[in-house]
Design a protein around this motif. Structure first.
Motif, mmCIF file in Angstrom:
data_model
loop_
_atom_site.group_PDB
_atom_site.id
_atom_site.type_symbol
_atom_site.label_atom_id
_atom_site.label_comp_id
_atom_site.label_asym_id
_atom_site.label_seq_id
_atom_site.Cartn_x
_atom_site.Cartn_y
_atom_site.Cartn_z
ATOM 1 N N ASP B 46 -8.810 -4.608 22.007
ATOM 2 C CA ASP B 46 -9.781 -3.897 21.184
ATOM 3 C C ASP B 46 -9.052 -3.425 19.930
ATOM 4 O O ASP B 46 -8.303 -2.448 19.976
ATOM 5 N N LEU B 47 -9.223 -4.169 18.821
ATOM 6 C CA LEU B 47 -8.547 -3.793 17.581
ATOM 7 C C LEU B 47 -9.471 -2.881 16.788
ATOM 8 O O LEU B 47 -10.661 -3.163 16.628
ATOM 9 N N ARG B 48 -8.930 -1.749 16.295
ATOM 10 C CA ARG B 48 -9.733 -0.774 15.524
ATOM 11 C C ARG B 48 -8.999 -0.378 14.258
ATOM 12 O O ARG B 48 -7.777 -0.323 14.257
ATOM 13 N N ASP B 49 -9.747 -0.059 13.224
ATOM 14 C CA ASP B 49 -9.102 0.500 12.037
ATOM 15 C C ASP B 49 -8.971 2.014 12.219
ATOM 16 O O ASP B 49 -9.330 2.558 13.266
ATOM 17 N N GLU B 50 -8.467 2.708 11.215
ATOM 18 C CA GLU B 50 -8.160 4.128 11.414
ATOM 19 C C GLU B 50 -9.416 4.975 11.626
ATOM 20 O O GLU B 50 -9.339 6.093 12.139
ATOM 21 N N ASP B 51 -10.565 4.467 11.216
ATOM 22 C CA ASP B 51 -11.814 5.197 11.451
ATOM 23 C C ASP B 51 -12.498 4.766 12.744
ATOM 24 O O ASP B 51 -13.637 5.164 13.010
ATOM 25 N N ARG B 53 -13.446 1.806 13.563
ATOM 26 C CA ARG B 53 -14.343 0.647 13.450
ATOM 27 C C ARG B 53 -13.643 -0.594 13.985
ATOM 28 O O ARG B 53 -12.445 -0.773 13.745
ATOM 29 N N PRO B 54 -14.402 -1.451 14.711
ATOM 30 C CA PRO B 54 -13.766 -2.645 15.264
ATOM 31 C C PRO B 54 -13.247 -3.569 14.152
ATOM 32 O O PRO B 54 -13.894 -3.718 13.116
ATOM 33 N N VAL B 55 -12.074 -4.119 14.387
ATOM 34 C CA VAL B 55 -11.500 -5.116 13.480
ATOM 35 C C VAL B 55 -11.649 -6.472 14.141
ATOM 36 O O VAL B 55 -11.194 -6.673 15.265
ATOM 37 N N ASP B 56 -12.331 -7.390 13.465
ATOM 38 C CA ASP B 56 -12.547 -8.718 14.031
ATOM 39 C C ASP B 56 -11.221 -9.466 14.151
ATOM 40 O O ASP B 56 -10.425 -9.486 13.216
ATOM 41 N N LYS B 57 -11.003 -10.060 15.324
ATOM 42 C CA LYS B 57 -9.782 -10.851 15.544
ATOM 43 C C LYS B 57 -10.131 -12.295 15.202
ATOM 44 O O LYS B 57 -10.887 -12.943 15.920
ATOM 45 N N PRO B 60 -7.650 -16.634 18.332
ATOM 46 C CA PRO B 60 -7.213 -16.126 19.638
ATOM 47 C C PRO B 60 -5.840 -15.459 19.602
ATOM 48 O O PRO B 60 -5.607 -14.476 20.301
ATOM 49 N N THR B 61 -4.934 -16.002 18.797
ATOM 50 C CA THR B 61 -3.613 -15.402 18.640
ATOM 51 C C THR B 61 -3.474 -14.958 17.191
ATOM 52 O O THR B 61 -3.660 -15.773 16.277
ATOM 53 N N VAL B 62 -3.180 -13.681 16.979
ATOM 54 C CA VAL B 62 -3.005 -13.189 15.604
ATOM 55 C C VAL B 62 -1.587 -12.641 15.450
ATOM 56 O O VAL B 62 -0.921 -12.289 16.437
ATOM 57 N N ALA B 63 -1.124 -12.583 14.205
ATOM 58 C CA ALA B 63 0.196 -12.032 13.899
ATOM 59 C C ALA B 63 -0.004 -10.772 13.069
ATOM 60 O O ALA B 63 -0.637 -10.811 12.011
#
Lengths: 359, 89
Positions: B46-51, B53-57, B60-63
């Motif tokens: 579950d990637l989120r920004d500082e507020d 809000r979800p960050v779209d991945k 499948p593999t991100v750097a």
């Protein structure tokens, strides 16, 4: 099984173009002329082709990699294994006479590469040692930078030439390295599949990297037909595509394929940012045109890590006898891409076109 | 080896398993710290920004950028190779 009628008036579907064979590229010398006559049925036997090849071998040029006739012939012979050639019977793919000709021509190219590109030394042949050597190799590459030229100086015509040059490989992007998948095992195979799955859009045909490149071509008013510009590009550009097929189609060169892919991925992120910046500088700021380049900035920053450590590094541990070929394949990638890029820059510096035919 | 029914096993009308669902759990998310380079993130995270809000991945593999120099943060763009970044891990 019952037969079904095939509808002939199906309306064109939106989305990616259907798979069609490559238009047969025009010959550039006696070998190509004999090959095209054979493939199109104008010649019945292979005698003329063998004679032309023998004559070429007897009078070698300064470089087979810059020889238009031989590079055209190799591109046609390799294309029989990809999408085929328009108007040419698919059965030629495994014709033993043609395979013999291909082997002869490949021998000339491989021997020249072995002479001109030494195997990089590597003391630490562990997974991390080989990965570190590959990163150092790509960082030390001092080929003239096509991407910096595009970012700062390229004209609209030069950017169009760049895409035409790239289209020979980029419209089949990833395919030559995919030949290695069944030839690897274990962690190296998994790593190659992880990279290639992303190259092919993760299951979304519109995100396939060669589909994104086709969109960039259209964005610059160019034709995205597969193989459309093969006749326009010089031997050096055909050679950079042919070297990938030479490695990819031969199991004995699977180490070189892995090294080639690693070097390709490791020299991609930063140049693609510069290509994208060059396009935007010239006013091409729509996503359909720049997506290909921007996508490669992020994707290849991932791929280069997987390629160096999980693919090349693991292969080095699983098949230690292949380490030299991995490193050599990487060095060949940098050399061949560098020669083709240097030729393009030299033409542009002289105020000339880098292409053989006007667009 | 125990053959307890698995919650997602498909059974036929005799109750015998007709199809046994995989007992292998979905792979856990993983972080890979690349020497002098980014952090590779694989798996379901579950990637989120500082507020929050979800960050779209986007793949499948991100750097993830670790050197601070990327022009496309939070993603890596390879800048660590030219700004002298050393991860010291």
């Amino acid at each position: 099984m019952t037969s079904t009628s095939v509808p002939t008036d199906v309306p064109a579907e939106p989305g990616p173009a259907p798979t069609r064979p490559m238009p047969l590229p025009a010959p550039r010398g006696p070998v190509g002329e004999a090959l095209v006559r054979l493939l199109t049925g104008a010649d019945r036997g292979t005698a003329a082709l063998h004679a032309a090849v023998d004559a070429a071998v007897a009078a070698p040029p300064a470089s087979w990699l810059e020889d238009d006739d031989v590079q055209h012939a190799l591109l046609c012979l390799y294309e029989l294994h990809y999408r085929g050639l328009a108007g040419v019977d698919d059965a030629w793919e495994w014709d033993v006479d043609l395979l013999r000709v291909r082997t002869t021509l490949e021998g000339l190219v491989e021997a020249e590469l072995r002479t001109r590109v030494p195997v990089p030394d590597c003391g630490d042949r562990t997974r991390t040692g080989v990965a570190a050597r590959l990163f150092r190799l790509t960082e030390e590459d001092d080929s003239p930078s096509l991407s910096r030229w595009v970012a700062r100086r390229a004209t609209e015509d030069q950017v169009r030439e760049l895409l035409v040059q790239k289209s020979v490989y980029q419209l089949k992007e990833a395919d030559p390295h995919t030949w290695a998948v069944p030839r690897l095992g274990g962690r190296a195979k998994a790593a190659l599949v992880e990279i290639q799955a992303d190259e092919y859009g993760g299951g979304d045909p519109e995100r396939m990297h060669h589909a994104l490149f086709a969109s960039s071509l259209r964005g610059l008013g160019l034709d995205d037909t597969y193989g459309r510009y093969v006749d326009h590009v010089p031997a050096a550009t055909l050679a950079s595509s042919n070297v990938m097929s030479l490695f990819g189609l031969q199991r004995r060169l699977r180490g070189a394929t892995v090294g080639h892919l690693a070097a390709f991925e490791m020299t991609s992120s930063l140049p693609n940012r510069l290509y994208g910046n060059g396009l935007r500088r010239l006013g091409h700021d729509d996503e359909a045109t720049t997506w290909y380049f921007d996508e490669h900035v992020a994707a290849d920053a991932v791929h280069e890590q997987i390629a160096a450590r999980d693919l090349a590094g693991n292969l080095a541990e699983e098949e230690p006898a292949l380490v030299d070929d991995v490193l050599w394949g990487a060095a060949v990638c940098l050399a061949v891409e560098g020669w083709a890029g240097a030729r393009t820059i030299a033409r542009w510096e002289a105020g000339e076109s880098s292409l053989r035919l006007p667009l | 080896m125990s053959q307890e029914p698995h919650p997602t096993d498909v059974t036929n009308d005799t109750g015998a398993p007709a199809y046994r669902a995989s007992r292998t759990p979905a792979p856990r998310a993983s972080l890979t710290f690349c020497p002098d380079g980014p952090v590779l993130v694989r798996g379901d995270v579950d990637l989120r920004d500082e507020d929050g809000r979800p960050v779209d991945k986007p793949r499948p593999t991100v750097a993830l950028c670790r050197c601070g120099g990327s022009a496309i943060k939070p993603w890596c763009d390879g800048t660590h190779k030219v700004n002298g970044y050393r991860s010291l891990d």
